[in-house]
Write an enzyme that holds these catalytic residues in place. Structure first.
Site, mmCIF file in Angstrom:
data_model
loop_
_atom_site.group_PDB
_atom_site.id
_atom_site.type_symbol
_atom_site.label_atom_id
_atom_site.label_comp_id
_atom_site.label_asym_id
_atom_site.label_seq_id
_atom_site.Cartn_x
_atom_site.Cartn_y
_atom_site.Cartn_z
ATOM 1 N N LEU A 56 0.890 -1.305 -0.114
ATOM 2 C CA LEU A 56 -0.015 -0.126 0.236
ATOM 3 C C LEU A 56 1.062 1.130 0.281
ATOM 4 O O LEU A 56 0.030 2.467 -0.035
ATOM 5 C CB LEU A 56 -1.067 0.227 1.141
ATOM 6 C CG LEU A 56 -1.602 -1.452 1.798
ATOM 7 C CD1 LEU A 56 -2.345 -0.975 3.028
ATOM 8 C CD2 LEU A 56 -2.490 -1.060 -0.337
ATOM 9 N N ASP A 57 1.923 0.759 0.168
ATOM 10 C CA ASP A 57 2.904 1.841 0.481
ATOM 11 C C ASP A 57 3.808 2.866 -0.818
ATOM 12 O O ASP A 57 4.584 1.629 -1.235
ATOM 13 C CB ASP A 57 4.161 2.442 1.361
ATOM 14 C CG ASP A 57 4.924 3.091 1.551
ATOM 15 O OD1 ASP A 57 4.694 4.358 0.630
ATOM 16 O OD2 ASP A 57 5.640 3.028 2.737
#
Length: 414
Positions: free
Chosen positions: A337-338
């Protein structure tokens, strides 16, 4: 092991695993490699170990190149006999279980293993060979720090009856293999290369810096240094452990795939596959679960390149031709998600070509490209990108789910 030799519970689990996988494929829900293994292991938690019994197994692990090297290794070992393999990249125990259940009785298996699961799969499959490709940063929000991953590998490899094939050019891999090698485990070192150095400037043993001089590297304070390779990539070919040169013809692009081929041949040679017979088999591998596939659509020749992390993006830039290029970035669960890893990638090699961007996180990529002074056009879909570029070649570089989205639009090209 054949179903006839399996314990009754494992026999039932194996049969239901194959059935669930086949139903998944028939209903268009996927290739069945995960659900089949999941159901099989629910019925018999020891199913993977049961299915591995009686096979000679090679495990392939690392941050990048696992799926391609697994496919190449299976091709090389095919000269010896039938090979079971998880060729579509389902690289956790569910995928391994499904692959072995589907294959039935084979004397050999080549399994791609997610680096986080290496110890577990070592325990359950008792492989004859394990190949260690590389270690670099990946999915920063959930993956382990690189030195921590190397330490887990280092402990997992000790005390096992196996042969290690490892990348001599990656200090983290050399250190991870080092403890087992020091205790007598045999190793074949392959000069597989390392373009992305940002995770290996510090010695994992003592914390001192690692200095590089051409191909050589060494810790300035300790004993960790590049071992002498047994296999090397030389020009368009590979030099094996006897000093014999083999010309390699691949349909897969880039030096990185010649290095993957060298590792595959080194693994296969340990099982007794004659390198001269194995080399032509590598040329039959045209794409790997859509990676490197070339597709004709609306007068355009589209090539698909998968890049999941900084090291992978750097290699993709080397492979991509200087033609219009579509970049796709998502940040869904399989991607991590980063997206801050984008700042570890130097996008300047794209200057001067037409660049289009798409995906859920295209704006994150847009900011990064502006920092690198790379002009771009934002498109909302692969179809829109296709309509904007003239007939001719289009390179597509995308991370995992963005790649799968585009692959789906191209009818799940393999």
């Amino acid at each position: 092991m054949t179903d006839n030799k399996l314990p009754m519970r494992a026999k039932l689990a194996s049969s239901l695993s194959r059935g669930a996988a086949a139903l998944s494929r028939a209903t268009g829900r996927g290739d069945g490699s995960v659900i089949g293994g999941r159901i099989g292991l629910m019925i018999d938690p020891n199913l993977l170990a049961e299915l591995a019994t009686g096979r000679q197994i090679a495990l392939i692990s690392g941050t990048n190149g696992k799926t391609t090297t697994t496919r190449l290794t299976a091709a090389a070992m095919g000269v010896l006999g039938p090979v079971a393999t998880n060729s579509l990249g389902a690289n956790m125990p569910t995928g391994h279980t499904s692959a072995l259940a589907k294959a039935g009785a084979t004397p050999y298996a080549v399994l791609e293993v997610d680096e986080h699961y290496l110890r577990q799969v070592l325990d359950q499959t008792s492989p004859r060979v394990v190949a260690l490709l590389n270690l670099s940063r990946d999915q920063l929000d959930r993956a382990k720090e690189v030195a921590m991953m190397a330490a887990l590998w280092r402990d997992a490899l000790v005390g096992r009856d196996l042969h290690i094939v490892a990348n001599a050019d990656d200090p983290m891999v050399v250190w991870a293999a080092g403890k087992a090698v020091a205790q007598g485990t045999a190793v074949t070192w392959v000069a597989a290369g390392q373009r992305f150095h940002d995770d290996s400037w510090v010695c994992p043993e003592c914390g001192a810096s690692i200095e590089r001089n051409g191909e050589q590297w060494a810790c300035v304070a300790g004993n960790l240094s590049r071992p002498i390779p047994h296999w090397t990539v030389s020009g368009d070919g590979v030099v094996d452990n006897t000093g014999t040169y083999h010309q390699i013809t691949l349909q897969l692009p880039g030096r990185v795939n010649r290095a993957n081929a060298a590792t595959a041949l080194a693994v296969a040679a340990h099982f007794g596959a004659p390198t001269a017979k194995a080399v032509p088999e590598l040329a039959k591998v045209a794409s790997v679960a859509g990676r490197y596939a070339t597709v004709q659509r609306d007068g355009r020749t589209i090539r698909l390149l998968l890049a999941k992390n900084p090291a992978g993006w750097l290699e993709s830039f080397d492979m991509a031709e200087d033609v219009p290029t579509l970049l796709g970035i998502n940040a869904r669960d399989p991607d991590g998600l980063d997206t801050s890893w984008l700042y570890d990638v130097d996008f300047s090699p794209l200057r001067g070509r037409r660049v289009l961007i798409t995906g859920d996180r295209a704006m994150d990529l847009a900011v990064r490209l502006e920092v690198n002074e790379v002009p771009f056009e934002h498109v909302r879909s692969f179809g829109q990108a296709l309509s904007l570029v003239p007939p001719g070649r289009l390179e597509v570089i995308a991370n995992y789910t963005a790649f799968q989205d585009i692959r789906a639009e191209l009818d799940r090209v393999n």
